[in-house]
Design an enzyme around this catalytic site. Structure first.
Site, PDB file in Angstrom:
ATOM      1  N   HIS A  23       0.863  -1.199   0.000  1.00 16.91           N
ATOM      2  CA  HIS A  23       0.000   0.000   0.000  1.00 16.91           C
ATOM      3  C   HIS A  23       0.896   1.245   0.000  1.00 16.91           C
ATOM      4  O   HIS A  23       0.817   2.073   0.908  1.00 16.91           O
ATOM      5  CB  HIS A  23      -0.940   0.042   1.207  1.00 16.91           C
ATOM      6  CG  HIS A  23      -2.149  -0.845   1.062  1.00 16.91           C
ATOM      7  ND1 HIS A  23      -3.035  -1.083   2.079  1.00 16.91           N
ATOM      8  CD2 HIS A  23      -2.642  -1.525  -0.004  1.00 16.91           C
ATOM      9  CE1 HIS A  23      -4.003  -1.879   1.659  1.00 16.91           C
ATOM     10  NE2 HIS A  23      -3.781  -2.166   0.393  1.00 16.91           N
ATOM     11  N   HIS A  79     -10.012 -10.874  -6.349  1.00 20.90           N
ATOM     12  CA  HIS A  79      -9.839  -9.502  -5.818  1.00 20.90           C
ATOM     13  C   HIS A  79      -9.008  -8.743  -6.847  1.00 20.90           C
ATOM     14  O   HIS A  79      -8.023  -9.277  -7.363  1.00 20.90           O
ATOM     15  CB  HIS A  79      -9.117  -9.640  -4.478  1.00 20.90           C
ATOM     16  CG  HIS A  79      -8.635  -8.405  -3.817  1.00 20.90           C
ATOM     17  ND1 HIS A  79      -9.287  -7.195  -3.865  1.00 20.90           N
ATOM     18  CD2 HIS A  79      -7.536  -8.199  -3.027  1.00 20.90           C
ATOM     19  CE1 HIS A  79      -8.611  -6.315  -3.145  1.00 20.90           C
ATOM     20  NE2 HIS A  79      -7.546  -6.887  -2.638  1.00 20.90           N
ATOM     21  N   GLU A  81      -7.076  -6.054  -6.613  1.00 25.59           N
ATOM     22  CA  GLU A  81      -5.891  -5.268  -6.259  1.00 25.59           C
ATOM     23  C   GLU A  81      -4.666  -5.788  -7.023  1.00 25.59           C
ATOM     24  O   GLU A  81      -4.555  -6.987  -7.315  1.00 25.59           O
ATOM     25  CB  GLU A  81      -5.653  -5.309  -4.739  1.00 25.59           C
ATOM     26  CG  GLU A  81      -4.696  -4.214  -4.284  1.00 25.59           C
ATOM     27  CD  GLU A  81      -4.787  -3.901  -2.788  1.00 25.59           C
ATOM     28  OE1 GLU A  81      -5.387  -4.668  -2.026  1.00 25.59           O
ATOM     29  OE2 GLU A  81      -4.221  -2.855  -2.386  1.00 25.59           O
ATOM     30  N   ASP A  83      -1.660  -6.575  -6.587  1.00 19.71           N
ATOM     31  CA  ASP A  83      -0.760  -7.664  -6.200  1.00 19.71           C
ATOM     32  C   ASP A  83      -1.324  -9.028  -6.621  1.00 19.71           C
ATOM     33  O   ASP A  83      -0.605 -10.030  -6.567  1.00 19.71           O
ATOM     34  CB  ASP A  83      -0.431  -7.636  -4.697  1.00 19.71           C
ATOM     35  CG  ASP A  83      -1.635  -7.472  -3.799  1.00 19.71           C
ATOM     36  OD1 ASP A  83      -2.652  -6.930  -4.255  1.00 19.71           O
ATOM     37  OD2 ASP A  83      -1.554  -7.894  -2.632  1.00 19.71           O
ATOM     38  N   HIS A 147     -10.663  -7.192   2.080  1.00 17.63           N
ATOM     39  CA  HIS A 147     -10.737  -5.857   2.610  1.00 17.63           C
ATOM     40  C   HIS A 147     -11.198  -4.822   1.590  1.00 17.63           C
ATOM     41  O   HIS A 147     -11.220  -3.620   1.908  1.00 17.63           O
ATOM     42  CB  HIS A 147      -9.347  -5.458   3.153  1.00 17.63           C
ATOM     43  CG  HIS A 147      -8.293  -5.315   2.068  1.00 17.63           C
ATOM     44  ND1 HIS A 147      -7.670  -4.115   1.828  1.00 17.63           N
ATOM     45  CD2 HIS A 147      -7.812  -6.176   1.171  1.00 17.63           C
ATOM     46  CE1 HIS A 147      -6.803  -4.276   0.821  1.00 17.63           C
ATOM     47  NE2 HIS A 147      -6.881  -5.508   0.413  1.00 17.63           N
ATOM     48  N   ASP A 166      -7.128 -12.300   0.504  1.00 20.71           N
ATOM     49  CA  ASP A 166      -6.312 -11.664   1.552  1.00 20.71           C
ATOM     50  C   ASP A 166      -6.681 -12.152   2.955  1.00 20.71           C
ATOM     51  O   ASP A 166      -5.826 -12.209   3.855  1.00 20.71           O
ATOM     52  CB  ASP A 166      -6.484 -10.144   1.513  1.00 20.71           C
ATOM     53  CG  ASP A 166      -5.800  -9.507   0.300  1.00 20.71           C
ATOM     54  OD1 ASP A 166      -4.741 -10.006  -0.119  1.00 20.71           O
ATOM     55  OD2 ASP A 166      -6.330  -8.517  -0.224  1.00 20.71           O
ATOM     56  N   TYR A 194      -1.645  -8.136  10.100  1.00 15.21           N
ATOM     57  CA  TYR A 194      -2.496  -7.871   8.941  1.00 15.21           C
ATOM     58  C   TYR A 194      -3.908  -7.493   9.402  1.00 15.21           C
ATOM     59  O   TYR A 194      -4.494  -6.517   8.945  1.00 15.21           O
ATOM     60  CB  TYR A 194      -2.548  -9.093   8.003  1.00 15.21           C
ATOM     61  CG  TYR A 194      -3.399  -8.803   6.797  1.00 15.21           C
ATOM     62  CD1 TYR A 194      -2.882  -8.069   5.729  1.00 15.21           C
ATOM     63  CD2 TYR A 194      -4.723  -9.197   6.743  1.00 15.21           C
ATOM     64  CE1 TYR A 194      -3.675  -7.750   4.638  1.00 15.21           C
ATOM     65  CE2 TYR A 194      -5.523  -8.877   5.655  1.00 15.21           C
ATOM     66  CZ  TYR A 194      -4.991  -8.165   4.601  1.00 15.21           C
ATOM     67  OH  TYR A 194      -5.781  -7.826   3.533  1.00 15.21           O
ATOM     68  N   HIS A 227      -1.620 -14.539   0.584  1.00 14.55           N
ATOM     69  CA  HIS A 227      -0.304 -14.131   1.102  1.00 14.55           C
ATOM     70  C   HIS A 227       0.094 -15.096   2.219  1.00 14.55           C
ATOM     71  O   HIS A 227      -0.739 -15.446   3.061  1.00 14.55           O
ATOM     72  CB  HIS A 227      -0.341 -12.723   1.696  1.00 14.55           C
ATOM     73  CG  HIS A 227      -0.739 -11.651   0.725  1.00 14.55           C
ATOM     74  ND1 HIS A 227       0.103 -11.171  -0.240  1.00 14.55           N
ATOM     75  CD2 HIS A 227      -1.902 -10.974   0.581  1.00 14.55           C
ATOM     76  CE1 HIS A 227      -0.508 -10.224  -0.941  1.00 14.55           C
ATOM     77  NE2 HIS A 227      -1.734 -10.091  -0.471  1.00 14.55           N
TER      78      HIS A 227
HETATM   79 FE1  FEO Z   1      -5.813  -6.605  -1.173  1.00 17.26          FE
HETATM   80 FE2  FEO Z   1      -3.263  -8.727  -1.363  1.00 17.26          FE
HETATM   81  O1  FEO Z   1      -4.318  -7.338  -1.918  1.00 17.26           O
END
Ligand code: FEO
Length: 395
Positions: A23, A79, A81, A83, A147, A166, A194, A227
């Site tokens: 982020h 998701h 995002e 990554d 999230h 996530d 996290y 992750h």
């Molecule tokens: Fe919300 Fe691992 O990205």
């Protein structure tokens, strides 16, 4: 290189040893991280998520060792995002008609980021089923605000694997891949970090979602997040921890946090930490200088605490900017059910405590009346007053 998760399910992600932040610079990473993508080789060949864009070449090379891109039947994007969706532009340039299964909000986030509304999006919602062999199917579960509004999990029947995105993950590179092989203390600490720093603003939604997942009666043998380690040994342990963390979590811990100009406020902080330990030897007491310890690591400790004490000297009718920025982040986290005390030194006007009190109240803390407002350098009576603050915080 792919690694087997179970039967025809393989991990195909990136162990990102060099990653130091996420982020932007808002989330610190102390032990590397991973972006976990998964490949399912049933009758239908399914790719679940990808990795961060800088790793595209490595990811595609590894993927092509296992399967020709044209043989991928479905792409699941849990998701949007970057990554996890970062390799989509390259993949779709090679296999442009491949169906992408994702939530309605993920279409918005993916199109918003990559500007390809023509991709073959297939919107799914909770309970939708995608068969991938005679006896195995993917079942989708929306995970709104875990999230992002677009977050989703995918459950594989037969193998009983929940690809949870996530949620339940940790920003940690786990070479051993599975929780039973990993450093268990570090794993839980990273999972907590996290939760505290990313998910705690959404705790009421986490609570509702966990209840909803429970009602789905899914048999879960493995939780495979995006992750960190895959939970295959007692996978529900992390769900149980989330159930605790989302419910105004606190341990018998008090965290003292401060910044200082000429060490007066620092001396008060140290005295308070000693007094807390003196009055309650079993209480865990932690102490951090905001300017010297990463804010995410401090917040993890604040999240665990039943109370905090926050100190800043008065500067220009307010507080140090380091403490002001830290308080802004604290307010974002929406923590509940915790006490706070304020302290600080001043030379001339002394508004610091009032500002700390107001900002902590905005952050949802119950600020106790006892405080230490210390003129110039602390004297014996200022240190003595720490007894009163400690007593009240420990009540
Ligand atoms: Fe919300 Fe691992 O990205």
């Amino acid at each position: 290189m792919k690694r087997q998760v179970k039967n025809n399910v393989y991990w195909l992600g990136k162990l990102d040893w060099e990653l130091e932040e996420f982020h932007g610079s808002d989330y610190s990473i102390n032990h590397g991280s991973s972006q976990n993508a998964y490949l399912i080789l049933e009758d239908k060949k399914v790719l679940i998520d990808t990795v961060w864009r800088p790793h595209t070449n490595e990811f595609i090379d590894n993927l092509e060792k296992e399967i020709a891109l044209k043989d991928i039947d479905y792409i699941i994007i849990n998701h949007g995002e970057v990554d996890h969706s970062g390799c989509l532009p390259y993949l779709m340039s090679k296999i442009p008609n491949t169906p992408i299964y994702c939530s309605a909000n993920a279409v918005k986030s993916i199109v918003g980021q990559y500007h390809h509304p023509e991709w073959n999006f297939n919107v799914v919602k909770t309970g939708d089923v995608l068969p991938i062999s005679k006896d195995k199917s993917l079942v989708f579960v929306e995970m709104k605000m875990l999230h992002w509004p677009d977050s989703m999990a995918t459950y594989l029947t037969g193998d009983n694997i929940l690809f949870s995105m996530d949620a339940f993950g940790q920003y940690e590179a786990v070479a051993e891949l599975f929780n039973d092989k990993a450093d268990k203390c570090l794993l839980m600490e990273e999972a907590l970090k996290y939760y505290a720093n990313i998910l705690s603003p959404f705790s009421p939604l986490v609570k509702k979602k966990l209840e909803e997942i429970k009602k789905l009666n899914l048999e879960i043998d493995i939780i495979a997040p995006s992750h960190g380690a895959i939970w295959r040994d007692n996978p529900m342990q992390i769900v149980d921890m989330y159930a605790k963390w989302c419910d105004n979590y606190k341990e018998d811990q008090i965290t003292v946090v401060y910044d200082t100009m000429w060490e007066g406020t620092m001396k008060l902080a140290h005295a308070l930490a000693e007094e807390l330990k003196e009055q309650s030897p079993t209480t865990v007491v932690k102490l951090y200088n905001i300017s010297k310890t990463n804010k995410n690591d401090i917040m993890t400790q604040v999240f665990k605490s039943k109370a905090i004490a926050l100190g800043s000297p008065t500067v220009s009718k307010s507080i140090l900017s380091s403490v002001g920025g830290w308080l802004h982040f604290l307010q974002e986290l929406s923590l509940k059910g915790k006490k706070a005390a304020v302290f600080g030194c001043y030379g001339w006007s002394g508004e610091g405590n009032k500002v700390l009190r107001e900002e902590l109240t905005k952050a949802g803390f119950e600020v106790i009346d006892q405080e230490e407002k210390c003129s110039w350098n602390p004297r014996e009576e200022n240190f003595e007053n720490m007894k009163n603050i400690a007593k009240e915080l420990l009540k």
